[in-house]
Design a protein around this motif. Structure first.
Motif, short mmCIF file in Angstrom:
data_model
loop_
_atom_site.label_atom_id
_atom_site.label_comp_id
_atom_site.label_asym_id
_atom_site.label_seq_id
_atom_site.Cartn_x
_atom_site.Cartn_y
_atom_site.Cartn_z
N LEU A 188 40.75 -23.47 -13.39
CA LEU A 188 39.35 -23.87 -13.41
C LEU A 188 38.46 -22.64 -13.32
CD1 LEU A 188 39.89 -26.69 -10.83
CD2 LEU A 188 39.44 -27.03 -13.24
N HIS A 189 37.57 -22.50 -14.29
CA HIS A 189 36.60 -21.40 -14.31
C HIS A 189 35.23 -22.02 -14.09
CE1 HIS A 189 39.67 -18.76 -16.07
NE2 HIS A 189 39.98 -19.79 -16.83
N PHE A 190 34.51 -21.57 -13.07
CA PHE A 190 33.19 -22.11 -12.80
C PHE A 190 32.35 -21.09 -12.06
CE2 PHE A 190 35.97 -23.43 -9.38
CZ PHE A 190 35.23 -23.24 -8.22
N VAL A 191 31.03 -21.30 -12.12
CA VAL A 191 30.07 -20.45 -11.42
C VAL A 191 29.32 -21.34 -10.45
CG1 VAL A 191 28.04 -18.96 -11.64
CG2 VAL A 191 29.83 -18.91 -13.40
N LEU A 192 29.24 -20.89 -9.22
CA LEU A 192 28.56 -21.63 -8.16
C LEU A 192 27.70 -20.65 -7.40
CD1 LEU A 192 28.53 -24.50 -6.95
CD2 LEU A 192 30.40 -23.82 -5.47
N CYS A 193 26.38 -20.85 -7.46
CA CYS A 193 25.43 -19.93 -6.81
C CYS A 193 25.65 -18.48 -7.24
CB CYS A 193 25.52 -20.03 -5.29
SG CYS A 193 24.93 -21.58 -4.64
N ASP A 194 25.77 -18.28 -8.54
CA ASP A 194 25.95 -16.95 -9.12
C ASP A 194 27.27 -16.28 -8.76
OD1 ASP A 194 23.47 -17.07 -10.44
OD2 ASP A 194 22.43 -16.31 -8.67
N GLU A 195 28.18 -17.01 -8.16
CA GLU A 195 29.52 -16.51 -7.84
C GLU A 195 30.50 -17.10 -8.85
OE1 GLU A 195 31.03 -14.57 -5.38
OE2 GLU A 195 29.11 -13.98 -4.53
N GLU A 196 31.26 -16.23 -9.51
CA GLU A 196 32.26 -16.70 -10.49
C GLU A 196 33.60 -16.93 -9.80
OE1 GLU A 196 32.60 -14.52 -14.12
OE2 GLU A 196 30.48 -13.99 -14.09
N PHE A 197 34.23 -18.04 -10.18
CA PHE A 197 35.54 -18.39 -9.64
C PHE A 197 36.48 -18.71 -10.80
CE2 PHE A 197 32.61 -19.43 -6.24
CZ PHE A 197 33.26 -18.96 -5.11
#
Length: 75
Positions: free
Chosen positions: A19-28
């Motif tokens: 899973l690739h996602f961005v949450l509050c400008d943090e990439e995971f």
């Protein structure tokens, strides 16, 4: 994690995801596996369990979620 998807995966088989996602400008970019499936109307929801989660990623994710919770309480 819970996500909505139009694809109908067979839950009885072990399905692993990245899973690739961005949450509050943090990439995971995290590994997970499907552990639950819910079908509602035209959507399918999957429960994802993170696997092989590095301690650093776990801490970053925790901090971002905590930040979001604090912002929601202010509203």
């Amino acid at each position: 994690m819970k996500l909505s998807c139009k694809l109908d995966f067979p839950v009885r088989k072990k399905i692993f995801l990245r899973l690739h996602f961005v949450l509050c400008d943090e990439e995971f970019s995290l590994k997970g596996k499907i552990v639950r499936k819910e079908e509602r109307m035209d959507d399918i929801f999957y429960g994802i369990e993170f696997i092989e989660l590095h301690h650093q990623d776990q801490q970053r994710l925790h901090q971002v979620i905590r930040k979001l919770e604090l912002e929601r309480k202010k509203k």
